[in-house]
Design a protein around this motif. Structure first.
Motif, PDB file in Angstrom:
ATOM      1  N   MET A   9       0.835  -1.201   0.000  1.00  0.00           N
ATOM      2  CA  MET A   9       0.000   0.000   0.000  1.00  0.00           C
ATOM      3  C   MET A   9       0.869   1.249   0.000  1.00  0.00           C
ATOM      4  O   MET A   9       1.914   1.295   0.649  1.00  0.00           O
ATOM      5  CB  MET A   9      -0.923  -0.026   1.213  1.00  0.00           C
ATOM      6  CG  MET A   9      -1.859   1.181   1.317  1.00  0.00           C
ATOM      7  SD  MET A   9      -1.167   2.477   2.342  1.00  0.00           S
ATOM      8  CE  MET A   9      -1.211   1.694   3.939  1.00  0.00           C
ATOM      9  N   HIS A  40       0.121   5.455   0.456  1.00  0.00           N
ATOM     10  CA  HIS A  40      -0.914   6.439   0.795  1.00  0.00           C
ATOM     11  C   HIS A  40      -0.288   7.825   0.780  1.00  0.00           C
ATOM     12  O   HIS A  40       0.717   8.079   1.440  1.00  0.00           O
ATOM     13  CB  HIS A  40      -1.478   6.131   2.177  1.00  0.00           C
ATOM     14  CG  HIS A  40      -2.843   6.698   2.417  1.00  0.00           C
ATOM     15  ND1 HIS A  40      -3.230   7.956   1.994  1.00  0.00           N
ATOM     16  CD2 HIS A  40      -3.931   6.177   3.043  1.00  0.00           C
ATOM     17  CE1 HIS A  40      -4.471   8.175   2.350  1.00  0.00           C
ATOM     18  NE2 HIS A  40      -4.926   7.109   2.986  1.00  0.00           N
ATOM     19  N   TYR A  41      -0.903   8.729   0.004  1.00  0.00           N
ATOM     20  CA  TYR A  41      -0.361  10.073  -0.216  1.00  0.00           C
ATOM     21  C   TYR A  41      -1.160  11.115   0.564  1.00  0.00           C
ATOM     22  O   TYR A  41      -2.253  10.867   1.061  1.00  0.00           O
ATOM     23  CB  TYR A  41      -0.402  10.418  -1.703  1.00  0.00           C
ATOM     24  CG  TYR A  41       0.575   9.643  -2.547  1.00  0.00           C
ATOM     25  CD1 TYR A  41       1.672  10.267  -3.117  1.00  0.00           C
ATOM     26  CD2 TYR A  41       0.409   8.273  -2.768  1.00  0.00           C
ATOM     27  CE1 TYR A  41       2.581   9.563  -3.898  1.00  0.00           C
ATOM     28  CE2 TYR A  41       1.314   7.561  -3.537  1.00  0.00           C
ATOM     29  CZ  TYR A  41       2.394   8.210  -4.102  1.00  0.00           C
ATOM     30  OH  TYR A  41       3.291   7.511  -4.860  1.00  0.00           O
ATOM     31  N   GLU A  66      -4.133   6.925  -3.244  1.00  0.00           N
ATOM     32  CA  GLU A  66      -3.587   5.747  -2.568  1.00  0.00           C
ATOM     33  C   GLU A  66      -3.636   4.570  -3.514  1.00  0.00           C
ATOM     34  O   GLU A  66      -4.448   4.536  -4.441  1.00  0.00           O
ATOM     35  CB  GLU A  66      -4.349   5.439  -1.277  1.00  0.00           C
ATOM     36  CG  GLU A  66      -5.835   5.256  -1.428  1.00  0.00           C
ATOM     37  CD  GLU A  66      -6.247   3.818  -1.622  1.00  0.00           C
ATOM     38  OE1 GLU A  66      -5.394   2.923  -1.498  1.00  0.00           O
ATOM     39  OE2 GLU A  66      -7.428   3.572  -1.904  1.00  0.00           O
ATOM     40  N   HIS A  80       4.382  10.540   1.272  1.00  0.00           N
ATOM     41  CA  HIS A  80       3.534   9.347   1.255  1.00  0.00           C
ATOM     42  C   HIS A  80       4.181   8.253   2.090  1.00  0.00           C
ATOM     43  O   HIS A  80       5.379   8.255   2.340  1.00  0.00           O
ATOM     44  CB  HIS A  80       3.281   8.850  -0.175  1.00  0.00           C
ATOM     45  CG  HIS A  80       4.521   8.585  -0.974  1.00  0.00           C
ATOM     46  ND1 HIS A  80       5.270   9.580  -1.568  1.00  0.00           N
ATOM     47  CD2 HIS A  80       5.152   7.429  -1.286  1.00  0.00           C
ATOM     48  CE1 HIS A  80       6.300   9.056  -2.214  1.00  0.00           C
ATOM     49  NE2 HIS A  80       6.252   7.741  -2.050  1.00  0.00           N
ATOM     50  N   SER A 131      -7.786   6.463   8.092  1.00  0.00           N
ATOM     51  CA  SER A 131      -7.748   7.013   6.743  1.00  0.00           C
ATOM     52  C   SER A 131      -9.132   7.069   6.112  1.00  0.00           C
ATOM     53  O   SER A 131      -9.853   6.067   6.059  1.00  0.00           O
ATOM     54  CB  SER A 131      -6.839   6.160   5.857  1.00  0.00           C
ATOM     55  OG  SER A 131      -7.022   6.459   4.499  1.00  0.00           O
ATOM     56  N   THR A 166      -9.689   7.409   3.039  1.00  0.00           N
ATOM     57  CA  THR A 166      -9.625   6.657   1.789  1.00  0.00           C
ATOM     58  C   THR A 166      -9.661   5.157   2.025  1.00  0.00           C
ATOM     59  O   THR A 166     -10.383   4.427   1.356  1.00  0.00           O
ATOM     60  CB  THR A 166      -8.340   7.022   1.030  1.00  0.00           C
ATOM     61  OG1 THR A 166      -8.310   8.424   0.810  1.00  0.00           O
ATOM     62  CG2 THR A 166      -8.280   6.293  -0.300  1.00  0.00           C
ATOM     63  N   LEU A 167      -8.880   4.679   2.998  1.00  0.00           N
ATOM     64  CA  LEU A 167      -8.739   3.239   3.186  1.00  0.00           C
ATOM     65  C   LEU A 167      -9.909   2.594   3.912  1.00  0.00           C
ATOM     66  O   LEU A 167     -10.167   1.405   3.726  1.00  0.00           O
ATOM     67  CB  LEU A 167      -7.456   2.950   3.964  1.00  0.00           C
ATOM     68  CG  LEU A 167      -6.132   3.242   3.257  1.00  0.00           C
ATOM     69  CD1 LEU A 167      -4.978   3.038   4.226  1.00  0.00           C
ATOM     70  CD2 LEU A 167      -5.968   2.361   2.022  1.00  0.00           C
TER      71      LEU A 167
END
Length: 822
Positions: free
Chosen positions: A370, A372-373, A384, A518, A621, A623-624
C-alpha cells in the motif's frame, strides 16, 4: 446466488476501475537470453515432497476453464469480454491447501492434500456487474470435481463485491472529450492539447481520472492532465495544473457533466466561470511542467574519471553450492530447505522453511503493498494504491542477468491465467549465493586473526507496478537468520507545483513539480513454527533497575543498573518497535529446548535498511476505511486459522468500508494462552510491515534510488541451536601472527597435551603453519568466459512490456492503449 446492493462510499483511484474491466488484455514479457553464463549443477536433485502450493499447470488451467464454462453455463460466460457488462473468468490460480491438510503430508507422510483451483468470475446479476470467487476441485477434473462458492476465507460473510464501474474505456473517452472541449485553454496554459485521434501522441496531453467518491448509482471524479513522458515512462512526474471535476451521479454517461475546474489554487464552479477568469488580463498563470532531459533515467554521454573501466562484479567459477529442483521449485542450502511458489496478487511466497532439519516457518510471503499520499490538490489529496489489486505477481517481469541478479544466478519462470489466456513471465525469479563486503564474524587474538566470510542465499523478484519497481528478496544466512527485504526505485508520483503550494506536503523539486509525502507499507505474513507448531510470543524488555547487592555494601547501598523482564503476549495484539530498541520480540517453542535448557526461539527485529520499518501515519484514513487496518502497527501476533489465510484481498480496493477481508475481525484480541480451557492450539502467525515514510526530494529526480528506500525485517535464531550454527558451514581463514609465542593450530607441535595452547615447540619454527583455511579455496588456473563478468545483453530478446501505468492513479495504460487502438 443472492446479491444485495449496498451503498458504497469510497475514495478510489482510477486504478480501481481498470483492472477488472480489462485485466485479460495485459501482455507480458516473453524473452530468452541465449548462452548467458550459467554453471549447471552436475548432480540431479529432487525435492523430498511435491510442491503442493505450485501454480496451476497449463493443462490444469485449460481443464478448469472448460469445466467452469460447462458447470456455470447459466452465467453466459464469454471467452473474449469487451467490458464488465460481459460475464467472464477473470483469472484462475491455485487455491492453496489449508495448513491443517498440508502439515500431515509434509511431516507425517499422510496422503497428499486435494488440489483445488481458485476462480474469480466477473458476472452480471440483474444488470449489475460483480466479481465473485469460486473454488474448483478436486483436481484433476473428474466426476468428483465441483464448482463451489469460495466463502470460508472471507470474514465479510460474502464471496463477491459489486463492481462500481461498468465501462472504464468509456470513462477514458469521456476524459478525452472533456479535454478536447477546453483545448484552447490547455494550449494556452499547458502548451499542448489532447490528440483524440492518437491519445498517446508524444506531444499531446493525457487526461486521467481519480475516482474520489462512489455511491449507489454514481460517482464523482477529478480528472487531471499529464504530459506523456514517453521517453522514460516519466508521466507521474509530469502532472499539469488543470483539474476537472465530473458529476457522475448517473449510470448514463450522457448525463455526466463537468462540475468544477481547479487551477492555481482556485476552484471555478463551471467551465464558463473558468473561461471568464482565463480571459481577464489579471489572470494568474502557473508555470508549465514540461518534459526534457531531466526526466531521463540514464546519461550516456558523461565521462567522469573511472567510468572508462567496468566496476567489480561477483563471479561463481565452480558452480552453485545450493541445490535446486526446478520442477518442484525446491531449494536446499547449508541446512535451509524451502519451497517457492507465486500468486498473481502477491508474487513470491515460500513454504515449509526448515533449518538443520528443524521447522522454522510454514509460510512466508507478501500480503499487500500500500502507498498512501497526502496533498493539497484534487489528485494528491485522495491518492492511494493497493498494489495486490494490480498484481505484484502478475507484474513480476523478466530480470536482467548481470544487473538484477548476478550473471551466475539460476532463473525461474512464473505464469498466470487471465480470461482464457496463459501469460508466461520467463526469468522472473532468481536464486543466487552472494558474499557480502563485510564479514560474518572476525576476531584478532594475541597470536592470530580469524575471519569468516559472510555468504548468504537470495531469492529475488522485481514487481513493476506502474511508476515503482519493488525489489523483494528473501535472504538466508549461515547462522539460520532469515531476512525479508524490500527496495523501491522508479518515478515518484509528483504533484503539480503552483505558487500557492507550501512545504506542508513536500518540496519543490522542479520548475513546476512538487514532491508529495507518502507512506509505503507492505504487509507480510510469517507463519512461524519454531521447532514445531506450538509457540509462544514474549517481549524481553530491557528495563532500568535500582537494586542492592550484598557484595556492594557498605560502599554502595543501591546500584543503578538494568535487567531483562519477560512479558508474555497472551492475546492478539499489534505492536510497534519500541523506543531505543528496548524490547526483543521473540517467538519461542512451547515444547523444544536446547542443550542448556533454554526454549528454542526466533527473534523478530528491524533489519538492514533505512531505520525501523514504519506503519501508516494517517489515523483512520478516509480513503482506506477498513481495507488495510494491518498498516496501523509494525507487527501483529495472532492465532493461526485455516479460515484466516490472508490479511487482505485485492478486491478490498473496491469496498474499503465493507472489505471482503476485514483485518479487525482477524486481530480481535483472542487469547494466545495455551491452557485446558482454551481451544487455541498454540499455532500463532505474525504479520509484519516493511516500507518507508517517503518525502521525495531533489535526489529522487528522475528516479528514487534503492539504497535510500530499503527496508527489512530479520528473523534471528534465539537459543534455537546449542551454539553458533554457522561455524560448521562458513568459509574463512585463521592467520597466525609473528611472535616468539605464536605457533600452529590445535593438535600440531604442541608443547604439552593442552591442545588449545596453539604454541609451537622451540626449533620447529620451520614447520609452523602460518595460515589455515576452513572451507575450500580457489586454485590457480581458474578460467571464466567473458559472460561470467558481463552477459551479452544483445542476446537478451524480450517483448515489449505493458507495465501497469499509475499516471492517473493506477489504471492500466497497456489496457487502455489496446482498447483505443482497437
Amino acid at each position: 446466488m443472492e446479491f444485495r446492493t449496498k451503498p458504497l462510499i469510497l475514495l478510489l483511484s482510477a486504478c480501481s476501475f481498470a483492472i477488472l474491466t480489462c485485466i485479460y488484455l495485459f501482455p507480458f514479457s516473453q524473452s530468452s537470453i541465449d548462452g548467458h553464463y550459467q554453471t549447471q549443477q552436475k548432480d540431479s536433485f529432487e525435492a523430498p515432497k511435491s510442491n503442493i502450493w505450485s501454480e496451476l499447470s497449463v493443462d490444469e488451467a485449460s481443464d478448469v476453464y472448460d469445466f467452469v464454462f460447462d458447470e456455470l453455463s447459466h452465467l453466459n460466460l464469454t471467452k473474449h469480454p469487451k467490458s464488465n457488462r460481459d460475464s467472464f473468468i477473470n483469472f484462475l490460480e491455485t487455491l492453496r491447501p489449508n495448513k491443517t491438510d498440508a502439515v500431515p503430508y509434509l511431516h507425517d507422510d499422510a496422503t497428499i492434500p486435494e488440489r483445488w483451483a481458485k476462480a474469480a468470475i466477473a458476472q452480471v446479476s440483474d444488470g449489475d456487474p460483480y466479481m465473485v470467487y469460486y473454488m474448483v476441485g478436486p483436481l484433476p477434473v473428474s466426476s468428483e470435481t465441483q464448482v463451489l462458492p469460495l466463502e470460508y476465507i472471507f470474514n465479510s460473510g460474502r464471496n463477491y463485491i459489486e463492481n462500481p464501474v461498468q465501462d472504464f474505456s468509456s470513462i477514458m473517452r469521456f476524459g478525452l472529450s472533456l479535454a478536447e472541449n477546453v483545448s484552447d485553454i490547455t494550449q494556452d496554459l499547458l502548451g499542448a492539447v489532447v490528440n483524440t485521434k492518437d491519445p498517446f501522441d508524444p506531444e499531446g496531453l493525457l487526461c486521467w481520472p481519480r475516482g474520489s467518491r462512489i455511491e449507489r448509482g454514481g460517482m464523482s471524479m477529478w480528472f487531471q492532465f499529464f504530459r506523456q513522458g514517453a521517453g522514460s515512462g516519466a508521466r507521474t512526474i509530469l502532472p499539469q495544473g488543470v483539474y476537472i471535476k465530473v458529476d457522475a451521479n448517473s449510470n448514463d454517461m450522457d448525463d455526466w457533466s463537468p462540475a468544477q475546474f481547479y487551477y492555481n489554487g482556485v476552484i471555478y464552479d463551471s467551465e464558463a466561470e473558468f473561461r471568464d477568469a482565463w480571459n481577464k488580463p489579471d489572470f494568474r498563470r502557473a508555470a508549465i511542467n514540461e518534459d526534457g532531459s531531466w526526466t531521463d533515467t540514464e546519461d550516456f554521454d558523461s565521462k567522469p574519471a573511472g567510468r572508462e573501466l567496468p566496476p567489480p562484479v561477483s563471479v561463481q567459477p565452480y558452480g552453485p553450492r545450493y541445490k535446486l529442483d526446478k520442477k518442484q521449485q525446491f531449494v536446499s542450502w547449508f541446512g535451509f530447505e524451502f519451497y517457492i511458489t507465486t500468486a498473481q496478487a502477491t508474487g513470491l511466497t515460500l513454504f515449509d522453511i526448515r533449518f538443520k532439519g528443524k521447522r522454522v516457518m510454514y509460510e512466508l510471503g507478501l500480503q499487500e503493498a500500500m502507498a498512501h499520499y497526502a496533498g493539497d490538490d484534487p489528485m494528491q489529496g485522495g491518492l492511494e494504491f493497493m498494489d495486490s489489486f494490480f498484481g505484484m505477481g502478475k507484474n513480476m517481469f523478466e530480470l536482467v542477468p548481470g544487473y538484477d541478479c548476478p550473471a551466475y544466478a539460476d532463473f525461474l519462470d512464473s505464469r498466470s491465467y487471465q480470461a482464457m489466456h496463459t501469460y508466461e513471465q520467463p526469468n522472473s525469479i532468481c536464486i543466487f549465493e552472494y558474499t557480502a563486503d563485510h564479514l560474518l564474524s572476525r576476531h584478532s587474538a594475541q597470536f592470530s586473526i580469524t575471519a569468516s566470510r559472510n555468504t548468504f542465499l537470495v531469492v529475488r523478484s522485481v514487481s513493476t507496478v506502474g511508476n515503482y519497481d519493488y525489489t523483494i528478496e528473501y535472504i538466508f544466512y549461515l547462522d539460520g537468520t532469515i531476512e525479508v527485504k524490500v527496495r523501491a526505485s522508479g518515478f515518484i508520483f509528483g504533484s503539480f507545483f503552483a505558487r500557492t503550494n507550501e512545504d506542508e506536503y513536500g518540496h519543490r523539486i522542479q520548475e513546476a513539480l512538487s514532491s508529495s509525502m507518502h507512506d509505503h507499507v507492505l504487509n507480510f505474513k510469517a507463519d512461524l513454527d519454531v521447532a514445531g507448531p506450538k509457540n509462544d510470543m514474549v517481549r524481553l524488555a530491557w528495563e532500568p533497575l535500582t537494586k542492592s547487592y550484598p557484595w556492594d555494601r557498605p560502599e554502595v547501598e543501591e546500584r543503578n543498573t538494568m535487567h531483562i523482564v519477560e512479558y508474555a503476549v497472551d492475546e492478539e495484539i499489534g505492536l510497534d518497535y519500541p523506543k531505543n530498541g528496548g524490547e526483543f520480540y521473540v517467538v519461542l517453542s512451547s515444547e523444544e529446548k536446547n542443550a542448556w535448557g533454554e526454549r528454542k526461539g526466533y527473534r523478530i527485529a528491524a533489519g538492514t535498511g533505512m531505520g525501523s520499518p514504519p506503519h501508516l501515519t494517517i489515523v483512520n484514513s478516509t480513503t482506506l476505511g477498513d481495507s488495510a487496518r494491518w498498516a496501523e502497527h509494525d507487527i501483529w501476533i495472532l492465532q493461526r486459522k485455516d479460515k484466516e489465510p490472508r490479511s487482505a484481498d485485492p478486491l478490498n480496493y473496491f469496498t474499503p468500508h465493507d472489505p471482503l477481508i476485514d483485518f479487525t475481525k482477524i486481530a480481535n484480541h483472542e487469547s494466545l494462552k495455551q491452557d485446558d480451557d482454551s481451544e487455541y492450539d498454540g499455532d500463532l502467525v505474525v504479520y509484519f510491515n516493511l516500507g518507508a515514510h517517503h518525502l521525495p526530494h531533489s535526489g529522487d529526480i528522475p528516479n528514487t534510488l534503492m539504497h535510500t528506500s530499503a527496508s527489512s525485517v530479520m528473523f534471528v535464531p534465539h537459543n534455537f541451536a546449542d551454539h553458533d550454527a554457522s561455524r560448521e558451514s562458513v568459509q574463512g581463514v585463521r592467520v597466525q601472527l609473528k611472535g616468539k609465542n605464536s605457533g600452529g593450530f590445535a593438535g600440531e607441535w604442541s608443547t604439552n597435551s593442552d591442545l588449545r595452547s596453539r604454541v609451537a615447540r622451540r626449533g620447529d619454527e620451520k614447520k609452523e603453519h602460518k595460515v589455515r583455511y576452513f572451507g575450500a579455496t580457489y586454485e590457480e588456473g581458474v578460467k571464466l568466459p567473458l559472460e561470467a563478468f558481463e552477459p551479452d545483453l544483445r542476446k537478451f530478446v524480450s517483448e515489449e512490456i505493458a507495465v501497469t501505468d499509475l499516471t492517473f492513479n493506477g489504471s492500466a495504460a497497456g489496457v487502455w492503449e489496446k482498447k483505443i487502438e482497437g
